[in-house]
Write an enzyme that holds these catalytic residues in place. Structure first.
Site, PDB file in Angstrom:
ATOM      1  N   GLY A 150       0.799  -1.218   0.000  1.00  0.00           N
ATOM      2  CA  GLY A 150       0.000   0.000   0.000  1.00  0.00           C
ATOM      3  C   GLY A 150       0.829   1.263   0.000  1.00  0.00           C
ATOM      4  N   SER A 151       2.069   1.181   0.470  1.00  0.00           N
ATOM      5  CA  SER A 151       2.949   2.346   0.479  1.00  0.00           C
ATOM      6  C   SER A 151       3.507   2.647  -0.899  1.00  0.00           C
ATOM      7  CB  SER A 151       4.112   2.116   1.462  1.00  0.00           C
ATOM      8  OG  SER A 151       3.627   1.933   2.768  1.00  0.00           O
ATOM      9  N   SER A 171       7.313   3.597   5.268  1.00  0.00           N
ATOM     10  CA  SER A 171       7.175   2.362   6.045  1.00  0.00           C
ATOM     11  C   SER A 171       6.692   2.732   7.436  1.00  0.00           C
ATOM     12  CB  SER A 171       8.499   1.604   6.139  1.00  0.00           C
ATOM     13  OG  SER A 171       8.399   0.525   7.044  1.00  0.00           O
ATOM     14  N   LYS A 172       5.530   2.240   7.819  1.00  0.00           N
ATOM     15  CA  LYS A 172       4.969   2.598   9.127  1.00  0.00           C
ATOM     16  C   LYS A 172       5.956   2.289  10.244  1.00  0.00           C
ATOM     17  CE  LYS A 172       0.636   1.646   9.969  1.00  0.00           C
ATOM     18  NZ  LYS A 172      -0.610   0.913  10.311  1.00  0.00           N
ATOM     19  N   PHE A 176       9.179   1.369   9.783  1.00  0.00           N
ATOM     20  CA  PHE A 176      10.543   1.617   9.309  1.00  0.00           C
ATOM     21  C   PHE A 176      11.421   0.377   9.481  1.00  0.00           C
ATOM     22  CE2 PHE A 176      14.142   4.352   8.181  1.00  0.00           C
ATOM     23  CZ  PHE A 176      13.510   5.250   7.338  1.00  0.00           C
ATOM     24  N   THR A 177      10.778  -0.781   9.416  1.00  0.00           N
ATOM     25  CA  THR A 177      11.518  -2.044   9.514  1.00  0.00           C
ATOM     26  C   THR A 177      11.156  -2.994   8.371  1.00  0.00           C
ATOM     27  OG1 THR A 177       9.821  -2.988  10.977  1.00  0.00           O
ATOM     28  CG2 THR A 177      11.711  -1.919  12.026  1.00  0.00           C
ATOM     29  N   THR A 178      10.275  -2.583   7.459  1.00  0.00           N
ATOM     30  CA  THR A 178       9.895  -3.448   6.347  1.00  0.00           C
ATOM     31  C   THR A 178      11.142  -3.796   5.540  1.00  0.00           C
ATOM     32  OG1 THR A 178       7.774  -2.297   6.250  1.00  0.00           O
ATOM     33  CG2 THR A 178       8.365  -3.692   4.367  1.00  0.00           C
ATOM     34  N   GLU A 237      12.084  -5.078   2.583  1.00  0.00           N
ATOM     35  CA  GLU A 237      12.341  -4.610   1.220  1.00  0.00           C
ATOM     36  C   GLU A 237      12.561  -3.096   1.185  1.00  0.00           C
ATOM     37  OE1 GLU A 237       9.338  -8.076   0.847  1.00  0.00           O
ATOM     38  OE2 GLU A 237       9.699  -6.375   2.189  1.00  0.00           O
ATOM     39  N   GLY A 245      -2.443  -0.597   5.519  1.00  0.00           N
ATOM     40  CA  GLY A 245      -1.550  -0.304   4.402  1.00  0.00           C
ATOM     41  C   GLY A 245      -2.256  -0.033   3.096  1.00  0.00           C
ATOM     42  N   ARG A 246      -3.236  -0.878   2.748  1.00  0.00           N
ATOM     43  CA  ARG A 246      -3.916  -0.716   1.463  1.00  0.00           C
ATOM     44  C   ARG A 246      -4.922   0.434   1.476  1.00  0.00           C
ATOM     45  NH1 ARG A 246      -4.922  -5.266   4.068  1.00  0.00           N
ATOM     46  NH2 ARG A 246      -7.002  -5.980   4.653  1.00  0.00           N
ATOM     47  N   GLN A 263      -4.783  -5.370  -4.841  1.00  0.00           N
ATOM     48  CA  GLN A 263      -4.433  -5.426  -3.425  1.00  0.00           C
ATOM     49  C   GLN A 263      -5.644  -5.125  -2.554  1.00  0.00           C
ATOM     50  OE1 GLN A 263      -1.992  -2.424  -1.581  1.00  0.00           O
ATOM     51  NE2 GLN A 263      -1.307  -3.820   0.015  1.00  0.00           N
ATOM     52  N   GLU A 293      -6.342  -8.695  -0.933  1.00  0.00           N
ATOM     53  CA  GLU A 293      -5.739  -8.740   0.390  1.00  0.00           C
ATOM     54  C   GLU A 293      -6.813  -8.592   1.456  1.00  0.00           C
ATOM     55  OE1 GLU A 293      -1.535  -7.284   1.425  1.00  0.00           O
ATOM     56  OE2 GLU A 293      -2.807  -5.666   2.209  1.00  0.00           O
ATOM     57  N   HIS A 317      -8.051  -5.887 -27.610  1.00  0.00           N
ATOM     58  CA  HIS A 317      -7.253  -6.601 -28.601  1.00  0.00           C
ATOM     59  C   HIS A 317      -6.391  -7.688 -27.976  1.00  0.00           C
ATOM     60  CE1 HIS A 317      -8.162  -3.878 -32.024  1.00  0.00           C
ATOM     61  NE2 HIS A 317      -8.379  -3.011 -31.050  1.00  0.00           N
ATOM     62  N   LYS A 320       7.017 -14.160   4.384  1.00  0.00           N
ATOM     63  CA  LYS A 320       8.044 -13.257   4.907  1.00  0.00           C
ATOM     64  C   LYS A 320       8.918 -13.974   5.932  1.00  0.00           C
ATOM     65  CE  LYS A 320       5.591  -8.815   4.543  1.00  0.00           C
ATOM     66  NZ  LYS A 320       5.059  -7.680   5.342  1.00  0.00           N
TER      67      LYS A 320
END
Length: 554
Positions: free
Chosen positions: A166-167, A217-218, A220-222, A224, A278-279, A360, A364, A395, A517
């Site tokens: 979602g970010s 990142s909510k 700040f540890t995500t 990716e 997030g979404r 998503q 999700e 097409h 994950k």
């Protein structure tokens, strides 16, 4: 919460009434004949939404759906018995309807442009929400005007948003959809994939002196996002100094300690609450890239359009409530007709990322197989959403819609006015002719008699016959403005809410993304360690070994 709210949908009296209705009427509806019998069918099943914030309207034509005189009544009976209205009111009341995470679901508070009283746990959220918006307004105005400069005094020219899920999906879709309102002196990049190519290509197109990074990142540890952010910081520090980070890195996060540890000044931190999923976060500080690109006034109109749809969803009777009708039709097709997918075809090139965003939002949210009481569901949930913009999609996969064996309900979206009325409007009229003709063709089809009348050889008649009777919903806006886009997104959000309430599932958690994950962390350790991997199935162990060999690792 009462036991009735924990009931399987199939146990509801209204569900059983719909089963009988489907067996006697629903499965026998022929849309072509329905229109011939009822000249007023279009007016009967069309609803108009008016965005009071900007005065624009959106027409929702549900008339080409498998509905008869009693169908909507029976469907709205189902919504009432499933307590859609009560759950809706609990959401707007700030209650923790996301019970598996003990959180309110309050993204509606983020776009409360009329500043109505809204509380969570007895505490008003209006002041803090407006404070973040004020911060976003001040910051975006500074960057856009050139008052905010990079460490060498040059105006910011590139914005790189680093996030995932979602970010990323929300901001990139909205910026693309509202490109007509964008500041073309700003180059926007959205980096989400951990594939190094994603961040590398964005950096190749950028200059460290004029680039700003938004780290979304909510926590700040995500994994990716943090990995991509560190790569961006390494790139920047080849030119700038540690103290220059404050001019070029911004955090969209709630974790002050991690943000400061990264080197970002907490003054450049834009927070949001735990009740922002997030979404559903594009309405929050996560939408800062949108405000930077289209300007805060347009971002405010975007919020106002969604707020107008919120008020429609909250206050309009179910029979005329457009997201409720859409959600009920989705349940109708999924569980009574066996439809497994749902097509969204925006006839607007700017909205090319809209179907991906909806993937998503819908999957999700409602890709769940357990009811709120913990029982396995006895019905189908969570249709697969997909789509591409028209006319390109005509097409490619439209052949399946017209002559395939699968029932695929479809939404067709278009604006009457183009932002680019080139060649005297020829392009827009041709686009509209396809938008209108496709839904008509899907409904009418072509009989063998009609094919023969055109002179087709006998052996080709079956191949040129179209069964028709394919259901569609047409959504016609005046123009894709910020307010219109906001309303459309909120329409689909509340459609998803309605589905989830009927199916008695929690539409607001996402435990299904966690297992992969967790396992990825273990696999990564194995990839970074010499020797054979252990503790995996034979296939995974074999693939780990093959990857090591091919990447020259031991």
């Amino acid at each position: 919460m009462s036991d009735a709210q924990f009931a399987q949908a199939t146990d509801l009296k209204a569900w059983q009434a719909l089963v009988e209705h489907h067996n006697s009427v629903g499965r026998n509806i022929v849309l072509k004949e329905a229109f011939e019998k009822d000249p007023d069918r279009f007016n009967k099943y069309t609803r108009t939404f008016k965005n009071e914030a900007d005065g624009t309207e959106i027409l929702f034509d549900f008339s080409k759906n498998f509905i008869a005189d009693d169908t909507l009544k029976l469907l709205t009976d189902l919504a009432r018995e499933a307590k859609v209205e009560q759950l809706r009111d609990r959401m707007f009341g700030g209650e923790a309807i996301n019970f598996t995470e003990d959180r309110a679901v309050y993204h509606v508070a983020l776009r409360n442009t009329s500043s109505q009283p809204m509380q969570v746990n007895g505490k008003s959220v209006v002041e803090d929400t407006n404070s973040v918006l004020d911060h976003m307004k001040e910051f975006s105005n500074q960057v856009r005007s050139g008052e905010w400069t990079g460490y060498t005094g040059k105006k910011i020219k590139s914005i790189i948003n680093i996030g995932i899920g979602g970010s990323d999906l929300g901001p990139v879709m909205v910026c693309q959809s509202l490109k007509a309102y964008g500041d073309r002196s700003l180059t926007m990049h959205f980096v989400s994939n951990i594939d190094g190519t994603d961040i590398s290509e964005a950096l190749k197109d950028s200059d460290p002196e004029t680039t700003m990074f938004l780290i979304a990142s909510k926590t700040f540890t995500t994994a990716e996002t943090v990995t991509n952010a560190n790569t961006a910081k390494e790139w920047f520090l080849k030119s700038g100094k540690q103290e220059d980070i404050a001019k070029h890195f911004v955090a969209l996060s709630t974790n002050k300690s991690e943000v400061e540890k990264f080197g970002i000044d907490s003054k450049n931190m834009f927070g949001f609450e735990s009740w922002v999923g997030g979404r559903y976060s594009v309405w929050s500080a996560i939408g800062l890239s949108v405000a930077l690109y289209i300007g805060f006034d347009n971002f405010h109109q975007f919020l106002a359009g969604a707020h107008a749809m919120d008020q429609h969803f909250k206050n309009t009777p179910l029979e005329d409530n457009v997201p409720v009708i859409a959600g009920l039709l989705s349940v109708w097709y999924s569980d009574f007709y066996g439809a497994q997918t749902h097509l969204v075809a925006p006839y607007d090139q700017y909205m090319s990322r809209f179907p991906a965003y909806l993937q998503q939002l819908t999957m999700e949210s409602n890709g769940k197989a357990v009811t709120r009481s913990g029982d396995y569901v006895k019905y189908t949930t969570g249709a697969v959403f997909w789509g591409e913009p028209g006319t390109n999609s005509q097409h490619s996969f439209f052949q399946l819609l017209h002559q395939g064996t699968k029932l695929i309900p479809a939404d067709f979206i278009m604006a009457a006015k183009s932002h680019n009325p080139v060649s005297g409007g020829v392009h827009q009229r041709m686009l509209a002719s396809n938008f209108l003709a496709q839904t008509e063709a899907l409904m009418l089809g072509k009989t063998p008699e009609e094919v023969k009348a055109e002179g087709a050889p006998e052996d080709l008649v079956p191949h040129k016959t179209f069964l028709g009777n394919r259901p569609t919903t047409s959504i016609l806006a005046e123009q894709i403005t910020p307010g219109t886009l906001g309303a459309l997104i909120a329409y689909y959000e509340h459609m998803v809410f309605t589905e989830g309430a009927i199916w008695n599932i929690n539409s607001f958690d996402q435990w299904g993304v966690e297992l992969g994950k967790a396992l990825a962390k273990k696999v990564q350790k194995d990839l970074e360690t010499d020797g054979d991997a252990s503790g995996h199935d034979a296939s995974t162990s074999g693939l780990i070994a093959a990857f090591k060999a091919k990447s020259n690792m031991k």
